[in-house]
Motif scaffolding. Structure first.
Motif, PDB file in Angstrom:
ATOM      1  N   LEU B   4     -17.278 -76.463  24.205  1.00  0.00           N
ATOM      2  CA  LEU B   4     -17.386 -75.521  23.198  1.00  0.00           C
ATOM      3  C   LEU B   4     -16.511 -75.946  21.927  1.00  0.00           C
ATOM      4  CD1 LEU B   4     -17.054 -72.070  24.929  1.00  0.00           C
ATOM      5  CD2 LEU B   4     -18.828 -72.922  23.194  1.00  0.00           C
ATOM      6  N   ALA B   5     -15.108 -76.321  22.445  1.00  0.00           N
ATOM      7  CA  ALA B   5     -14.265 -76.640  21.423  1.00  0.00           C
ATOM      8  C   ALA B   5     -14.833 -77.848  20.457  1.00  0.00           C
ATOM      9  CB  ALA B   5     -12.741 -77.469  21.952  1.00  0.00           C
ATOM     10  N   SER B   6     -15.663 -78.756  20.947  1.00  0.00           N
ATOM     11  CA  SER B   6     -16.138 -79.956  20.167  1.00  0.00           C
ATOM     12  C   SER B   6     -17.340 -79.344  19.372  1.00  0.00           C
ATOM     13  CB  SER B   6     -16.836 -81.025  20.875  1.00  0.00           C
ATOM     14  OG  SER B   6     -17.991 -80.691  21.407  1.00  0.00           O
ATOM     15  N   PHE B   8     -17.413 -76.027  18.104  1.00  0.00           N
ATOM     16  CA  PHE B   8     -16.431 -75.482  17.006  1.00  0.00           C
ATOM     17  C   PHE B   8     -15.867 -76.105  15.905  1.00  0.00           C
ATOM     18  CE2 PHE B   8     -15.801 -71.930  20.280  1.00  0.00           C
ATOM     19  CZ  PHE B   8     -16.532 -71.044  19.654  1.00  0.00           C
ATOM     20  N   SER B   9     -15.512 -77.368  16.641  1.00  0.00           N
ATOM     21  CA  SER B   9     -14.903 -78.596  15.750  1.00  0.00           C
ATOM     22  C   SER B   9     -15.869 -79.007  14.540  1.00  0.00           C
ATOM     23  CB  SER B   9     -14.276 -79.692  16.389  1.00  0.00           C
ATOM     24  OG  SER B   9     -13.818 -80.409  15.589  1.00  0.00           O
ATOM     25  N   PHE B  76     -26.630 -73.488  20.133  1.00  0.00           N
ATOM     26  CA  PHE B  76     -26.220 -72.220  19.707  1.00  0.00           C
ATOM     27  C   PHE B  76     -26.178 -71.347  20.594  1.00  0.00           C
ATOM     28  CE2 PHE B  76     -27.039 -74.334  15.760  1.00  0.00           C
ATOM     29  CZ  PHE B  76     -26.342 -73.711  14.974  1.00  0.00           C
ATOM     30  N   THR B  78     -25.606 -72.075  23.919  1.00  0.00           N
ATOM     31  CA  THR B  78     -24.068 -72.138  24.437  1.00  0.00           C
ATOM     32  C   THR B  78     -22.957 -71.417  23.769  1.00  0.00           C
ATOM     33  OG1 THR B  78     -24.631 -74.668  24.995  1.00  0.00           O
ATOM     34  CG2 THR B  78     -22.632 -73.866  25.374  1.00  0.00           C
ATOM     35  N   VAL B  79     -22.906 -71.268  22.547  1.00  0.00           N
ATOM     36  CA  VAL B  79     -21.676 -70.798  21.946  1.00  0.00           C
ATOM     37  C   VAL B  79     -22.100 -69.118  21.887  1.00  0.00           C
ATOM     38  CG1 VAL B  79     -20.232 -70.521  20.020  1.00  0.00           C
ATOM     39  CG2 VAL B  79     -21.618 -72.566  20.391  1.00  0.00           C
ATOM     40  N   GLY B  80     -23.388 -69.023  21.708  1.00  0.00           N
ATOM     41  CA  GLY B  80     -23.825 -67.607  21.785  1.00  0.00           C
ATOM     42  C   GLY B  80     -23.432 -66.781  23.045  1.00  0.00           C
ATOM     43  N   TRP B  82     -21.155 -67.758  25.229  1.00  0.00           N
ATOM     44  CA  TRP B  82     -19.759 -67.480  25.435  1.00  0.00           C
ATOM     45  C   TRP B  82     -19.298 -66.140  24.723  1.00  0.00           C
ATOM     46  CZ3 TRP B  82     -15.502 -67.859  21.918  1.00  0.00           C
ATOM     47  CH2 TRP B  82     -14.051 -67.872  22.796  1.00  0.00           C
TER      48      TRP B  82
END
Lengths: 106, 106
Positions: B4-6, B8-9, B76, B78-80, B82
């Motif tokens: 997730l952090a990558s 977002f990065s 998307f 994956t992030v969605g 979360w």
DNA sequence: TTCTTTATTAGCACTCGTGTTAATTAATAT
DNA sequence: ATATTAATTAACACGAGTGCTAATAAAGAA
């Protein structure tokens, strides 16, 4: 929707993301308590908290000598609503993702 | 939930975020077409596309001399998912956000 | 083969971000 | 006033990220 990139940028650092997850799990924490999310010095944590605060992701509160940090739901709502507004684009693949996660947990 | 952090990065750079928004609005585009999302050289765009590709956010396809890029819904999702998994935390403030946006558009 | 178009990689410069330790500020207690 | 605890700011080092131009690669056309 301009500051989305700066929110993502703030979330994009592993240490800062760990801070966010800690605050999600445990709620309000002091700078000192947050220090152990990583093997890192107090000044380093302090600056990460500053970045998160400037991006609007966390609130700051004073309690005795401590500074207490907590999540700011509004920032999450900003990003969350962006994702939801494009949900039709990725929702189908979410089904497949959930199926894969379910299979993985067996 | 590690990458997730990558993700977002990758989304945290203004030029890359502009590329994402362009692909959301217009669908598949070539590297050349994407160049005008910013006042930037072709090599610079090419490297931003590489970052997005390595983060799993875009697909790459070859068509004649062009490289066509499109969004990868799985990333998307994956992030969605979360954000949705923490929706109860920020959903209330989303109501306020929508009210504010509605008021703003008057 | 040679030329054109499209895109990427190489090499370099420069800024930005992150880490450290030392110094400073803030709040409280003795 | 002095000391203690908690956190931040200052100053510096260094690696990572981003931009450019020049060179190279890939695909197709002449």
């Amino acid at each position: 929707m301009e500051n989305l990139a700066s929110i993502f940028s703030a979330l994009g650092d592993p240490t800062r993301f760990a801070i966010i997850e800690r605050l999600l799990a445990n709620g309000e924490q002091s700078a000192g308590e947050l220090q152990d999310v990583a093997n890192i010095s107090a000044p380093a944590i302090s600056r990460h908290l500053k970045v998160l605060h400037e991006a609007g992701l966390v609130n700051r509160k004073i309690n005795r000598q401590q500074r207490l940090y907590s999540l700011r739901p509004e920032a999450f709502a900003t990003v969350g609503s962006w994702f939801i507004s494009h949900q039709e684009f990725w929702a189908k693949s979410l089904d497949r993702l959930e199926a894969a996660l379910k299979k993985e947990s067996n």
